[in-house]
Design an enzyme around this catalytic site. Structure first.
Site, PDB file in Angstrom:
ATOM      1  N   ASN A  43       0.871  -1.088  -0.091  1.00 11.93           N
ATOM      2  CA  ASN A  43       0.032  -0.092  -0.029  1.00 11.93           C
ATOM      3  C   ASN A  43       0.838   1.445  -0.033  1.00 11.93           C
ATOM      4  O   ASN A  43       1.915   1.408   0.469  1.00 11.93           O
ATOM      5  CB  ASN A  43      -0.852   0.174   1.314  1.00 11.93           C
ATOM      6  CG  ASN A  43      -0.411  -0.156   2.516  1.00 11.93           C
ATOM      7  OD1 ASN A  43       0.567  -0.793   2.680  1.00 11.93           O
ATOM      8  ND2 ASN A  43      -1.005   0.357   3.520  1.00 11.93           N
ATOM      9  N   ILE A  44       0.480   2.215  -0.786  1.00 10.80           N
ATOM     10  CA  ILE A  44       1.249   3.586  -0.678  1.00 10.80           C
ATOM     11  C   ILE A  44       0.313   4.665  -0.456  1.00 10.80           C
ATOM     12  O   ILE A  44      -0.735   5.031  -1.292  1.00 10.80           O
ATOM     13  CB  ILE A  44       1.588   3.733  -2.099  1.00 10.80           C
ATOM     14  CG1 ILE A  44       2.415   2.612  -2.821  1.00 10.80           C
ATOM     15  CG2 ILE A  44       2.488   4.945  -2.448  1.00 10.80           C
ATOM     16  CD1 ILE A  44       2.752   2.629  -4.030  1.00 10.80           C
ATOM     17  N   GLU A  45       0.343   5.447   0.504  1.00  7.33           N
ATOM     18  CA  GLU A  45      -0.565   6.251   1.113  1.00  7.33           C
ATOM     19  C   GLU A  45      -0.054   7.533   0.611  1.00  7.33           C
ATOM     20  O   GLU A  45       1.035   7.900  -0.022  1.00  7.33           O
ATOM     21  CB  GLU A  45      -0.711   6.335   2.721  1.00  7.33           C
ATOM     22  CG  GLU A  45      -1.313   4.951   2.961  1.00  7.33           C
ATOM     23  CD  GLU A  45      -1.598   5.089   4.332  1.00  7.33           C
ATOM     24  OE1 GLU A  45      -0.995   5.810   5.362  1.00  7.33           O
ATOM     25  OE2 GLU A  45      -2.500   3.843   4.937  1.00  7.33           O
ATOM     26  N   CYS A  54      -4.112   0.610  -2.357  1.00 14.87           N
ATOM     27  CA  CYS A  54      -3.893  -0.722  -1.831  1.00 14.87           C
ATOM     28  C   CYS A  54      -2.975  -1.428  -2.555  1.00 14.87           C
ATOM     29  O   CYS A  54      -2.521  -1.284  -3.566  1.00 14.87           O
ATOM     30  CB  CYS A  54      -5.311  -1.358  -1.597  1.00 14.87           C
ATOM     31  SG  CYS A  54      -6.546  -0.608  -0.805  1.00 14.87           S
ATOM     32  N   GLU A  56      -2.979  -4.518  -3.118  1.00 14.73           N
ATOM     33  CA  GLU A  56      -3.337  -5.449  -4.086  1.00 14.73           C
ATOM     34  C   GLU A  56      -3.641  -4.795  -5.495  1.00 14.73           C
ATOM     35  O   GLU A  56      -3.438  -5.244  -6.489  1.00 14.73           O
ATOM     36  CB  GLU A  56      -4.988  -5.884  -3.943  1.00 14.73           C
ATOM     37  CG  GLU A  56      -5.205  -6.952  -2.603  1.00 14.73           C
ATOM     38  CD  GLU A  56      -5.194  -5.868  -1.144  1.00 14.73           C
ATOM     39  OE1 GLU A  56      -4.752  -4.800  -1.201  1.00 14.73           O
ATOM     40  OE2 GLU A  56      -6.080  -6.366  -0.472  1.00 14.73           O
ATOM     41  N   CYS A  91     -10.209  -5.003   0.164  1.00 16.22           N
ATOM     42  CA  CYS A  91     -11.323  -4.129   0.128  1.00 16.22           C
ATOM     43  C   CYS A  91     -12.107  -4.194  -1.128  1.00 16.22           C
ATOM     44  O   CYS A  91     -11.970  -4.896  -1.793  1.00 16.22           O
ATOM     45  CB  CYS A  91     -10.891  -2.377   0.443  1.00 16.22           C
ATOM     46  SG  CYS A  91     -10.336  -1.946  -1.284  1.00 16.22           S
ATOM     47  N   CYS A  94     -10.538  -3.060  -4.431  1.00 15.78           N
ATOM     48  CA  CYS A  94      -9.742  -4.150  -5.095  1.00 15.78           C
ATOM     49  C   CYS A  94     -10.211  -5.204  -5.617  1.00 15.78           C
ATOM     50  O   CYS A  94     -10.053  -5.865  -6.586  1.00 15.78           O
ATOM     51  CB  CYS A  94      -8.777  -4.391  -4.014  1.00 15.78           C
ATOM     52  SG  CYS A  94      -7.585  -3.135  -3.530  1.00 15.78           S
TER      53      CYS A  94
HETATM   54  N1  THU Z   1      -5.250  -1.587   2.765  1.00 14.95           N
HETATM   55  C1  THU Z   1      -4.671  -2.311   1.697  1.00 14.95           C
HETATM   56  O1  THU Z   1      -3.503  -2.017   1.260  1.00 14.95           O
HETATM   57  N2  THU Z   1      -5.420  -3.339   1.221  1.00 14.95           N
HETATM   58  C2  THU Z   1      -6.186  -3.971   2.030  1.00 14.95           C
HETATM   59  O2  THU Z   1      -6.856  -5.034   1.720  1.00 14.95           O
HETATM   60  C3  THU Z   1      -7.008  -3.073   3.040  1.00 14.95           C
HETATM   61  C4  THU Z   1      -6.703  -1.739   3.203  1.00 14.95           C
HETATM   62  C5  THU Z   1      -4.547  -0.261   2.951  1.00 14.95           C
HETATM   63  C6  THU Z   1      -5.266   0.986   2.646  1.00 14.95           C
HETATM   64  C7  THU Z   1      -4.563   1.818   3.536  1.00 14.95           C
HETATM   65  O3  THU Z   1      -3.058   2.148   3.113  1.00 14.95           O
HETATM   66  C8  THU Z   1      -4.425   1.143   4.770  1.00 14.95           C
HETATM   67  O4  THU Z   1      -4.524  -0.397   4.587  1.00 14.95           O
HETATM   68  C9  THU Z   1      -5.338   1.529   6.127  1.00 14.95           C
HETATM   69  O5  THU Z   1      -6.696   1.474   5.301  1.00 14.95           O
END
Ligand code: THU
Length: 136
Positions: A43-45, A54, A56, A91, A94
């Site tokens: 994941n990259i925020e 996310c 995925e 989520c 995804c």
């Molecule tokens: N996130 C994912 O990368 N994949 C998931 O299946 C659930 C959520 C990430 C998004 C965000 O960066 C952090 O988790 C919290 O929601």
């Protein structure tokens, strides 16, 4: 046959690359394509929160942009780094994006670690999904 353990281990490893300074929740994914190649993602925020991607979809966009069109399985591992994690399921966004490219026998591996994981059929993850077949 899919090597679930290897894919789970790759997802756990990918989790260490997460860029998640806002949620601090780290996620890794390992995507097995029908051609046998594996793409990993984390994941990259973003400071503009909704721009976050996310793990995925990071893995999926890497694969699709390399020409992949069929995917066979994905492993996902998510947790706070300093805590015992729960199983982390993809989520809704995804799930929908993956749906576009899944094989009929697509599998989802939800990993706490390389030794502790669950395996699901795609139908369990996205029942009654809307996809390319609906527009054929
Ligand atoms: N996130 C994912 O990368 N994949 C998931 O299946 C659930 C959520 C990430 C998004 C965000 O960066 C952090 O988790 C919290 O929601």
């Amino acid at each position: 046959m899919i090597n679930h353990k290897l894919l789970a281990a790759a997802a756990v490893d990918a989790k260490s690359r997460a860029y998640a300074p806002y949620s601090r929740f780290h996620v890794g994914a390992a995507l097995l394509c029908a051609d046998g190649n594996v793409y990993i993602g984390c994941n990259i925020e973003s400071a503009a929160y909704p721009a976050t991607i996310c793990a995925e979809r990071t893995a999926l966009t890497k694969a699709i942009s390399e020409g992949v069109r069929k995917i066979r399985a994905i492993a996902v591992a998510g947790s706070f780094p300093d805590k015992e994690g729960n199983y982390c399921y993809p989520c809704g966004v995804c799930r929908q994006m993956l749906h576009e490219f899944v094989t009929d026998d697509f599998e989802v591996i939800i990993a706490k670690s390389a030794d502790d994981y669950r395996v699901h059929k795609w139908e369990e993850i996205l029942p009654y999904g809307f996809g390319p077949k609906d527009l054929a």
